[in-house]
Scaffold this motif. Structure first.
Motif, PDB file in Angstrom:
ATOM      1  N   UNK A  54       0.853  -1.185   0.000  1.00  0.00           N
ATOM      2  CA  UNK A  54       0.000   0.000   0.000  1.00  0.00           C
ATOM      3  C   UNK A  54       0.889   1.236   0.000  1.00  0.00           C
ATOM      4  N   UNK A  55       0.521   2.224  -0.798  1.00  0.00           N
ATOM      5  CA  UNK A  55       1.319   3.433  -0.923  1.00  0.00           C
ATOM      6  C   UNK A  55       0.631   4.640  -0.298  1.00  0.00           C
ATOM      7  N   UNK A  56      -0.609   4.914  -0.691  1.00  0.00           N
ATOM      8  CA  UNK A  56      -1.265   6.136  -0.252  1.00  0.00           C
ATOM      9  C   UNK A  56      -2.760   6.015  -0.536  1.00  0.00           C
ATOM     10  N   UNK A  57      -3.537   6.977  -0.038  1.00  0.00           N
ATOM     11  CA  UNK A  57      -4.958   7.044  -0.350  1.00  0.00           C
ATOM     12  C   UNK A  57      -5.420   8.486  -0.284  1.00  0.00           C
ATOM     13  N   UNK A  58      -6.544   8.755  -0.943  1.00  0.00           N
ATOM     14  CA  UNK A  58      -7.197  10.061  -0.853  1.00  0.00           C
ATOM     15  C   UNK A  58      -8.653   9.827  -0.465  1.00  0.00           C
ATOM     16  N   UNK A  59      -9.242  10.835   0.149  1.00  0.00           N
ATOM     17  CA  UNK A  59     -10.648  10.787   0.549  1.00  0.00           C
ATOM     18  C   UNK A  59     -11.414  11.710  -0.390  1.00  0.00           C
ATOM     19  N   UNK A  60     -12.483  11.201  -0.984  1.00  0.00           N
ATOM     20  CA  UNK A  60     -13.260  11.994  -1.934  1.00  0.00           C
ATOM     21  C   UNK A  60     -14.749  11.739  -1.759  1.00  0.00           C
ATOM     22  N   UNK A  61     -15.549  12.704  -2.155  1.00  0.00           N
ATOM     23  CA  UNK A  61     -16.999  12.500  -2.184  1.00  0.00           C
ATOM     24  C   UNK A  61     -17.551  12.808  -3.572  1.00  0.00           C
ATOM     25  N   UNK A  62     -16.668  13.115  -4.512  1.00  0.00           N
ATOM     26  CA  UNK A  62     -17.078  13.503  -5.856  1.00  0.00           C
ATOM     27  C   UNK A  62     -16.329  12.640  -6.861  1.00  0.00           C
ATOM     28  N   UNK A  63     -17.031  11.703  -7.525  1.00  0.00           N
ATOM     29  CA  UNK A  63     -16.359  10.823  -8.480  1.00  0.00           C
ATOM     30  C   UNK A  63     -15.968  11.546  -9.763  1.00  0.00           C
ATOM     31  N   UNK A  64     -16.404  12.797  -9.924  1.00  0.00           N
ATOM     32  CA  UNK A  64     -16.016  13.568 -11.100  1.00  0.00           C
ATOM     33  C   UNK A  64     -14.678  14.265 -10.916  1.00  0.00           C
ATOM     34  N   UNK A  65     -14.042  14.089  -9.760  1.00  0.00           N
ATOM     35  CA  UNK A  65     -12.722  14.681  -9.526  1.00  0.00           C
ATOM     36  C   UNK A  65     -11.641  13.890 -10.244  1.00  0.00           C
ATOM     37  N   UNK A  66     -10.461  14.463 -10.289  1.00  0.00           N
ATOM     38  CA  UNK A  66      -9.293  13.798 -10.854  1.00  0.00           C
ATOM     39  C   UNK A  66      -8.238  13.680  -9.763  1.00  0.00           C
ATOM     40  N   UNK A  67      -7.388  12.669  -9.905  1.00  0.00           N
ATOM     41  CA  UNK A  67      -6.276  12.508  -8.976  1.00  0.00           C
ATOM     42  C   UNK A  67      -4.966  12.573  -9.737  1.00  0.00           C
ATOM     43  N   UNK A  68      -3.947  13.023  -9.051  1.00  0.00           N
ATOM     44  CA  UNK A  68      -2.596  13.029  -9.588  1.00  0.00           C
ATOM     45  C   UNK A  68      -1.850  11.874  -8.945  1.00  0.00           C
ATOM     46  N   UNK A  69      -1.283  11.009  -9.765  1.00  0.00           N
ATOM     47  CA  UNK A  69      -0.499   9.878  -9.280  1.00  0.00           C
ATOM     48  C   UNK A  69       0.961  10.189  -9.586  1.00  0.00           C
ATOM     49  N   UNK A  70       1.783  10.161  -8.560  1.00  0.00           N
ATOM     50  CA  UNK A  70       3.200  10.472  -8.702  1.00  0.00           C
ATOM     51  C   UNK A  70       4.028   9.214  -8.482  1.00  0.00           C
ATOM     52  N   UNK A  71       4.884   8.912  -9.445  1.00  0.00           N
ATOM     53  CA  UNK A  71       5.850   7.830  -9.269  1.00  0.00           C
ATOM     54  C   UNK A  71       7.220   8.477  -9.120  1.00  0.00           C
ATOM     55  N   UNK A  72       8.242   7.659  -8.920  1.00  0.00           N
ATOM     56  CA  UNK A  72       9.599   8.204  -8.793  1.00  0.00           C
ATOM     57  C   UNK A  72      10.044   8.877 -10.087  1.00  0.00           C
ATOM     58  N   UNK A  73       9.499   8.440 -11.237  1.00  0.00           N
ATOM     59  CA  UNK A  73       9.977   8.935 -12.519  1.00  0.00           C
ATOM     60  C   UNK A  73       8.972   9.774 -13.301  1.00  0.00           C
ATOM     61  N   UNK A  74       7.693   9.743 -12.928  1.00  0.00           N
ATOM     62  CA  UNK A  74       6.697  10.464 -13.716  1.00  0.00           C
ATOM     63  C   UNK A  74       5.471  10.782 -12.879  1.00  0.00           C
ATOM     64  N   UNK A  75       4.521  11.463 -13.509  1.00  0.00           N
ATOM     65  CA  UNK A  75       3.235  11.728 -12.864  1.00  0.00           C
ATOM     66  C   UNK A  75       2.139  11.590 -13.917  1.00  0.00           C
ATOM     67  N   UNK A  76       0.919  11.330 -13.442  1.00  0.00           N
ATOM     68  CA  UNK A  76      -0.199  11.097 -14.339  1.00  0.00           C
ATOM     69  C   UNK A  76      -1.463  11.610 -13.677  1.00  0.00           C
ATOM     70  N   UNK A  77      -2.312  12.255 -14.456  1.00  0.00           N
ATOM     71  CA  UNK A  77      -3.605  12.726 -13.962  1.00  0.00           C
ATOM     72  C   UNK A  77      -4.679  11.807 -14.535  1.00  0.00           C
ATOM     73  N   UNK A  78      -5.493  11.210 -13.634  1.00  0.00           N
ATOM     74  CA  UNK A  78      -6.554  10.320 -14.090  1.00  0.00           C
ATOM     75  C   UNK A  78      -7.871  10.704 -13.408  1.00  0.00           C
TER      76      UNK A  78
END
Length: 126
Positions: A68-92
């Protein structure tokens, strides 16, 4: 007193560690992610409240050699998250991640090469 050490919050096994802590309100969901990119979305109503010094509850089924790495708390499924790796990042977007029961394995949130790993996730605030 000023030399008190506090109280025990969670009982950890020898190789366990706390990876994240966030305040959680009712009617919210948790989006969790592992270091290898497996993500899961779970309603907080699937979890029971435990007392101090307990082992806690399983959030997501983890495959061998994944953690397990991390988690976020949300109440809106229309939001986006930023995922950060050691080498890159991605918005999904959160919406495609299916709402699953606690303990489900989840889906691939980001493809990670063998020499990379997810380091954190956060809600996109733009």
């Amino acid at each position: 007193g000023k030399i008190a050490s506090g109280v025990k919050g969670v009982a950890l096994s020898p190789n366990d560690e706390v990876v994240a802590a966030h305040p959680i309100n009712k009617e919210k969901e948790l989006l969790t992610i592992t270091v290898k990119g497996q993500s899961s979305r779970t309603s907080v109503t699937d979890f029971h409240i435990t007392g101090r010094g307990t082992k806690g509850v399983k959030v997501q089924k983890i495959n061998e050699n994944d953690f397990m790495c991390d988690f976020v708390v949300t109440s809106n499924i229309n939001e986006e998250v930023l995922i950060f790796s050691k080498k890159s990042s991605l918005k999904i977007p959160i919406n495609p991640v299916p709402l699953t029961a606690r303990g489900a394995a989840g889906v691939k949130g980001i493809k990670i090469k063998d020499d990379d790993k997810v380091v954190r996730i956060e809600l996109n605030k733009s």
